[in-house]
Design a protein around this motif. Structure first.
Motif, PDB file in Angstrom:
ATOM      1  N   TYR A  42      30.771  51.982  40.871  1.00  0.00           N
ATOM      2  CA  TYR A  42      29.799  50.892  41.011  1.00  0.00           C
ATOM      3  C   TYR A  42      28.496  51.254  40.302  1.00  0.00           C
ATOM      4  O   TYR A  42      27.887  50.425  39.609  1.00  0.00           O
ATOM      5  CB  TYR A  42      29.514  50.615  42.483  1.00  0.00           C
ATOM      6  N   HIS A  67      41.004  52.009  35.126  1.00  0.00           N
ATOM      7  CA  HIS A  67      41.403  52.503  36.440  1.00  0.00           C
ATOM      8  C   HIS A  67      40.229  52.517  37.413  1.00  0.00           C
ATOM      9  O   HIS A  67      40.397  52.246  38.600  1.00  0.00           O
ATOM     10  CB  HIS A  67      42.013  53.896  36.321  1.00  0.00           C
ATOM     11  N   ALA A 106      39.807  48.982  38.411  1.00  0.00           N
ATOM     12  CA  ALA A 106      40.823  48.606  39.393  1.00  0.00           C
ATOM     13  C   ALA A 106      40.491  49.189  40.764  1.00  0.00           C
ATOM     14  O   ALA A 106      40.772  48.585  41.792  1.00  0.00           O
ATOM     15  CB  ALA A 106      42.201  49.084  38.945  1.00  0.00           C
ATOM     16  N   ILE A 114      37.586  49.527  42.103  1.00  0.00           N
ATOM     17  CA  ILE A 114      36.555  48.793  42.834  1.00  0.00           C
ATOM     18  C   ILE A 114      36.829  47.299  42.919  1.00  0.00           C
ATOM     19  O   ILE A 114      36.396  46.652  43.854  1.00  0.00           O
ATOM     20  CB  ILE A 114      35.156  49.038  42.216  1.00  0.00           C
ATOM     21  N   TYR A 115      37.560  46.735  41.952  1.00  0.00           N
ATOM     22  CA  TYR A 115      37.801  45.295  41.999  1.00  0.00           C
ATOM     23  C   TYR A 115      39.270  44.931  42.159  1.00  0.00           C
ATOM     24  O   TYR A 115      39.612  43.754  42.149  1.00  0.00           O
ATOM     25  CB  TYR A 115      37.214  44.606  40.768  1.00  0.00           C
ATOM     26  N   GLY A 116      40.127  45.910  42.301  1.00  0.00           N
ATOM     27  CA  GLY A 116      41.524  45.611  42.595  1.00  0.00           C
ATOM     28  C   GLY A 116      41.729  45.553  44.087  1.00  0.00           C
ATOM     29  O   GLY A 116      40.779  45.512  44.859  1.00  0.00           O
ATOM     30  N   GLY A 165      46.355  41.796  43.018  1.00  0.00           N
ATOM     31  CA  GLY A 165      45.506  42.979  43.059  1.00  0.00           C
ATOM     32  C   GLY A 165      45.771  43.833  41.847  1.00  0.00           C
ATOM     33  O   GLY A 165      46.381  43.386  40.872  1.00  0.00           O
ATOM     34  N   SER A 166      45.257  45.030  41.870  1.00  0.00           N
ATOM     35  CA  SER A 166      45.511  45.913  40.741  1.00  0.00           C
ATOM     36  C   SER A 166      46.996  46.233  40.693  1.00  0.00           C
ATOM     37  O   SER A 166      47.601  46.576  41.688  1.00  0.00           O
ATOM     38  CB  SER A 166      44.691  47.190  40.880  1.00  0.00           C
ATOM     39  N   PHE A 207      39.402  40.791  49.359  1.00  0.00           N
ATOM     40  CA  PHE A 207      39.145  42.195  49.060  1.00  0.00           C
ATOM     41  C   PHE A 207      37.745  42.619  49.480  1.00  0.00           C
ATOM     42  O   PHE A 207      37.296  43.727  49.161  1.00  0.00           O
ATOM     43  CB  PHE A 207      39.384  42.477  47.579  1.00  0.00           C
ATOM     44  N   GLN A 243      34.624  41.465  48.786  1.00  0.00           N
ATOM     45  CA  GLN A 243      33.430  41.415  47.952  1.00  0.00           C
ATOM     46  C   GLN A 243      32.428  40.386  48.461  1.00  0.00           C
ATOM     47  O   GLN A 243      31.251  40.421  48.106  1.00  0.00           O
ATOM     48  CB  GLN A 243      33.790  41.082  46.500  1.00  0.00           C
TER      49      GLN A 243
END
Lengths: 233, 233
Positions: free
Chosen positions: A70, A109, A112, A114-116, B116-117, B204, B206
Motif C-alpha cells: 500500500y 503479485h 493481487a 492487496i486488491y485480490g 479474486g486474484s 474484499f 475496501q
DNA sequence: AAGAAAATGAGAGCGATGCTCTCTAGTTTG
DNA sequence: CAAACTAGAGAGCATCGCTCTCATTTTCTT
C-alpha cells in the motif's frame, strides 16, 4: 524514538527488513499462495524456526508485505502527482491513474495481495486502513480543489442521493478531512472503483479477448471518469 | 451422447459430481486456499489417492469449480432477468445487477474464486471464457435492444474513441454477436467493470469505513450506470 | 564488574499437505 | 472365457507451518 539504541536492536531491525525483502522477492516469483517461510529462511541461510522470532506466523509476514505494498503504491501515486503543474488538475488526475496502473503491472503479485481476494479467514488489521486510503485521498483532494476553485462541473447529475448514502458520504468527507459535497464525493468513489476495477480485470485476465491490451481502454476511461467527476479540461 | 453406457461410466459421472459437491462445500467453509484434496476424500470416505482418478491435481478441481461458479452466477443473472416485464429495460438492468451482487454475497468464496486474484501461475483455461461472458452478454443485449428501439440515450458522450479502442469494441461486438456502436459498447464495459468492481470492493473489505454497508451505494451506482449507458427511464 | 534476565538461533519433531507408485480387485470388451 | 482396462487402497516422499527445547549471546541490574 527513531534512534536505535543497542546493537541487538539494530541487528533486529535490519534482519526484519531482510526477511521482508526476501519474502517480497519470493512473492514476486511464486505468488502469495506459494510463499513459504522455510524458503525465505533458506534464502537467508537461517533456520526456519528462527524466523518466528521476527514474525509470529505466516499471516503476519503477509500483513507486513501488504502494508508495504500500500505504501509503495501510495508513494508511486504521489510521486506521479507531483509531476504535472499543480494547477492542471486533469493532468494530475490522469497521471495518478496511469501511475497506479503502471505500478500494478510492474508488481502484479503485490497488487493481487492487496486488491485480490483476501486470504480466507484473514481480516485486514487496522494498520492497513490508513495506507490503503492514500490513493483515494489523492483523488478526493483533486476534486476538492477543483470544487473550491468553482471548476468542478460533473458531466451529469445522476440520480439524487438517498439519505443513507448521503450520510455515508458525509462521514467519509469528515474522516478524510475533504469537505466535498456528497454527490461529488460519491462520483469520486465511482471513479476510484472504476480505476481499480479496470486494473483488476486487466491483471486477472477478465479483459482477455475484449480490451486486451487495455492501454487504449484504460486511457479512455480515465478521461471519461474525469468528465464524470467534473474536472476541468 | 448424453446417454451413459456402462455402469462404470455412470458411477464415474456420479462420483465426479459428488467430489465437486464436497469440494464446493469445503470451499464455502474454508476458502480456496485451505481446500484440501485429502479432506474432500475423507468426507467421501475414500482414499486420497483415489481422487486422482477423477481430477489430475488440485488445480483441475478448482478449475471445475470455477466453471460451475460462472454458470451458477450466469443462471442467477438470467433467472433474475426473466422477472421484470421484458420491455422494461431499466428494471431488467437493475434486477440483473442486484442478482449478481446477491449471488456474490451468498457465495463469497465462489465469487472470490472467479473474481479474486487467480491462483498464481494459473492461466484461465479456454473452457472458462464462454461461461465468464454470460453476465456481460446480458448487459450488452439489454443495451442493444434499447439501441434498436431508438431508446438508448447516454447521459453524456465522453471523449471520442481512439482507433485502437474502437477496433477492440468492434471485435467484441462481433464476437458476442451484439452489433452495438462502439461508443455504446464501451460504456457498457465501463458499467460492467463498475458492477464487479463495486462488489469486489464490498466483499474484499475496501469499502470498510466508507460505504459499508454498501446497499445504498450499490443501488445508486446501478442507477447511475444505467444513466451512463443510456437506458430509458 | 558480576550475576540475573532476556533475546536469539539451531535442531528435532508433530501433524498435515499434494502427489506418485505399486498392488489388488473388479469391470468391460473382444 | 481371457485379455485389457479401470477403480480404489495403501505406503511413501518431499514439503509445509508451527512448537518445543536447549545452548549461546547480549543486555540490564545490582
Amino acid at each position: 524514538m527513531g534512534a536505535i539504541r543497542t546493537a541487538r536492536e539494530r541487528a533486529r531491525a535490519e534482519l526484519t527488513q531482510e526477511i521482508k525483502n526476501a519474502a517480497r522477492r519470493q512473492l514476486g516469483e511464486v505468488g502469495a499462495q506459494q510463499l513459504s517461510l522455510r524458503a525465505v529462511a533458506r534464502e537467508l541461510g537461517m533456520a526456519s524456526s528462527a524466523l518466528y522470532r521476527y514474525f509470529p506466523n505466516r499471516d503476519e509476514l503477509l500483513t507486513a508485505l501488504i502494508i508495504d505494498a500500500y505504501e509503495a503504491l501510495g508513494d508511486a501515486a504521489e510521486a506521479a502527482d507531483a509531476t504535472p503543474p499543480p494547477g492542471d488538475l486533469r493532468a494530475r488526475w490522469c497521471t495518478i491513474h496511469h501511475a497506479v496502473r503502471d505500478w500494478a503491472r510492474a508488481h502484479p503479485h503485490e497488487y493481487a495481495l492487496i486488491y485480490g481476494s483476501p486470504v480466507p479467514g484473514y481480516a485486514a488489521p487496522q494498520t492497513t486502513i490508513a495506507p490503503a486510503g492514500r490513493v483515494p485521498l489523492l483523488l478526493l483532494r483533486l476534486a476538492h480543489r477543483a470544487h473550491t476553485e468553482g471548476a468542478l462541473h460533473p458531466a451529469f447529475d445522476g440520480p439524487p442521493l438517498p439519505p443513507t448514502l448521503a450520510g455515508q458520504a458525509a462521514a467519509v468527507a469528515d474522516l478524510m478531512d475533504v469537505p466535498l459535497p456528497e454527490p461529488d464525493l460519491t462520483r469520486v468513489m465511482v471513479a476510484w472503483i472504476q480505476l481499480f476495477g479496470t486494473i483488476s480485470f486487466e491483471l486477472f485476465g477478465q479483459l482477455t479477448g475484449g480490451a486486451d491490451p487495455a492501454d487504449a481502454f484504460f486511457h479512455h476511461t480515465t478521461d471519461q471518469m474525469a468528465d464524470l467527476v467534473g474536472l476541468p479540461h
